[in-house]
Design a protein around this motif. Structure first.
Motif, mmCIF file in Angstrom:
data_model
loop_
_atom_site.group_PDB
_atom_site.id
_atom_site.type_symbol
_atom_site.label_atom_id
_atom_site.label_comp_id
_atom_site.label_asym_id
_atom_site.label_seq_id
_atom_site.Cartn_x
_atom_site.Cartn_y
_atom_site.Cartn_z
ATOM 1 N N ASN A 128 0.853 -1.179 0.000
ATOM 2 C CA ASN A 128 0.000 0.000 0.000
ATOM 3 C C ASN A 128 0.893 1.234 0.000
ATOM 4 O O ASN A 128 1.751 1.369 0.880
ATOM 5 N N LEU A 130 0.231 4.070 0.914
ATOM 6 C CA LEU A 130 -0.046 4.868 2.101
ATOM 7 C C LEU A 130 0.424 4.178 3.375
ATOM 8 O O LEU A 130 0.216 4.703 4.471
ATOM 9 N N LEU A 361 0.409 13.919 -0.194
ATOM 10 C CA LEU A 361 -0.553 12.880 0.149
ATOM 11 C C LEU A 361 -1.877 13.099 -0.583
ATOM 12 O O LEU A 361 -2.475 12.141 -1.099
ATOM 13 N N LEU A 365 -3.478 10.460 -3.206
ATOM 14 C CA LEU A 365 -4.834 9.935 -3.085
ATOM 15 C C LEU A 365 -5.634 10.178 -4.364
ATOM 16 O O LEU A 365 -6.413 9.318 -4.791
ATOM 17 N N THR A 366 -5.436 11.338 -4.993
ATOM 18 C CA THR A 366 -6.131 11.630 -6.240
ATOM 19 C C THR A 366 -5.706 10.667 -7.350
ATOM 20 O O THR A 366 -6.536 10.134 -8.088
ATOM 21 N N GLU A 368 -4.369 7.616 -6.980
ATOM 22 C CA GLU A 368 -4.838 6.277 -6.677
ATOM 23 C C GLU A 368 -6.339 6.148 -6.935
ATOM 24 O O GLU A 368 -6.821 5.115 -7.419
ATOM 25 N N ARG A 369 -7.096 7.199 -6.654
ATOM 26 C CA ARG A 369 -8.541 7.145 -6.889
ATOM 27 C C ARG A 369 -8.832 7.103 -8.386
ATOM 28 O O ARG A 369 -9.708 6.338 -8.843
ATOM 29 N N ILE A 374 -8.332 2.834 -5.047
ATOM 30 C CA ILE A 374 -9.002 3.131 -3.779
ATOM 31 C C ILE A 374 -10.382 3.695 -4.077
ATOM 32 O O ILE A 374 -10.672 4.113 -5.195
#
Length: 374
Positions: A128, A130, A361, A365-366, A368-369, A374
């Motif tokens: 992961n 994260l 971060l 996250l953007t 990965e989305r 995610i």
């Protein structure tokens, strides 16, 4: 290089026996891999791009360290810094460089390298991007240990550092036991870490309410993470820990890479999966605890360094050495930038890395989305 696919982390894979891999858009990206045979008959395969990136990052880290030594109320040129380090400066320059500024830079390099390797190990084991020690609560565990010493025992610098180490190690042991179920699985470890992080942060807030104004100020300053005032008393213990644990983590670099293919494939290749996970995570936890004890809980270096190193090397696997060098670059460069922008000792480096790391971060996250992970 054997093909390795890292679920959920966007790792690119290479074809077995070929110096090529497939890029993120499906286009082949050719890699230059060279076999090297040692005098003892041991055959090694080197990814030339990864080696060159590692050497470049090492050079940048050393250059940033020289620039940081030359910064401050008494600025010095790189030539003067090198002269003072090699005995060619005057007495004043040698005192400023060797006694006041060099320990700060060495602590920064060692702390950055420790966070970089620890972050790479955590992200590999959890599969992961994260999965970072500061996200999973290990920094909070060290903070609890340090604050207990500050608030209840009014301990000195050494006692606070010892409390941070004990807190970090105790947190690691507790998380291992809570996540253990016929071995340690990445998703369970992440869930336990996130839950434990929230609980430990609540304990930190409670300890701050129990402190008087002097203790609260001292605790808050420590929790920001800083290289200010670091001397040889912090350098030597941290250097000794790194001298033992970094080679141990590097020794398990190849088994960690095989773990990225999945437990079944790793077992088939002869990897003792649970043993590799436990020893690698133990080394990473101890590195985080020692680095936090030396400089405080500096945020997001462990999260960003492995990801940036992976993107530069374009190589599968944990990329432990490039991650270590990238961590050193990030921390020393951030400390230099904080001094140049806000003046010496005005802004703790942990504040700047927290702001920059938080932005990274959100970007991660953007990404990965959008990729559907995610």
């Amino acid at each position: 290089m054997n093909a390795i696919v890292k679920p959920g982390a966007g790792t690119e894979a290479g074809a077995p026996g070929e110096g090529a891999k497939t890029g993120g858009q499906g286009a082949p990206v050719h890699r230059r891999v060279r076999s090297v045979r040692t005098a003892g008959g041991l055959s090694l395969r080197l990814d030339l791009r990864a080696v060159l990136v590692g050497l470049l990052l090492l050079a940048v880290a050393l250059a940033a360290g020289i620039a940081l030594i030359g910064s401050g109320d008494y600025p010095m040129t790189p030539g003067e810094v090198l002269g003072a380090l090699t005995g060619g400066g005057n007495a004043g320059q040698e005192f400023i460089v060797r006694e006041l500024r060099l320990p700060r830079v060495l602590v920064g390099l060692l702390v950055g390298a420790s966070f970089g390797i620890a972050g790479a190990v955590f992200q590999t084991v959890t599969r992961n991007p994260l999965g970072s020690p500061d996200v999973l609560g290990f920094a909070q565990g060290s903070s609890v240990g340090a604050l207990v010493v500050i608030v209840f025992f009014q301990g000195g610098t050494f006692a606070v550092a010892a409390g941070a180490v004990v807190g970090g190690v105790a947190t690691g042991v507790a998380f291992f036991l809570l996540a253990w179920k016929r071995g340690i699985q990445g998703y369970r470890f992440v869930l336990v870490g996130i839950g434990g992080s929230a609980m430990l942060y609540a304990v930190v807030l409670y300890l701050l309410t129990k402190a008087n104004i002097v203790e609260a100020t001292r605790a808050t300053t420590w929790m920001n993470g800083s290289l200010n005032g670091r001397d040889w008393d912090q350098v030597w213990p941290l250097a000794a820990v790194c001298a033992v644990l970094i080679p141990l983590a590097l020794f398990y670099g190849r088994p960690l890479r095989m773990l990225e293919m999945g437990d079944d494939a790793a077992y088939a290749l002869g990897v003792r999966v649970d043993r590799v996970r436990v020893i690698a995570l133990l080394a990473a936890v101890l590195l985080v605890a020692a680095a936090t004890a030396a400089a405080g809980p500096i945020a997001f270096v462990a999260l960003t360094a492995p990801q940036l190193a992976r993107r530069l090397t374009r190589s599968p696997g944990p990329n432990l050495l490039p991650s270590a060098f990238m961590g050193a670059v990030l921390l020393v460069t951030a400390d230099w930038a904080a001094q140049r922008l806000f003046g010496a000792d005005q802004l703790p480096v942990g504040v700047l890395t927290g702001v920059l790391g938080g932005g990274y971060l959100l970007w991660l996250l953007t990404v990965e989305r959008r990729s559907g992970r995610i």
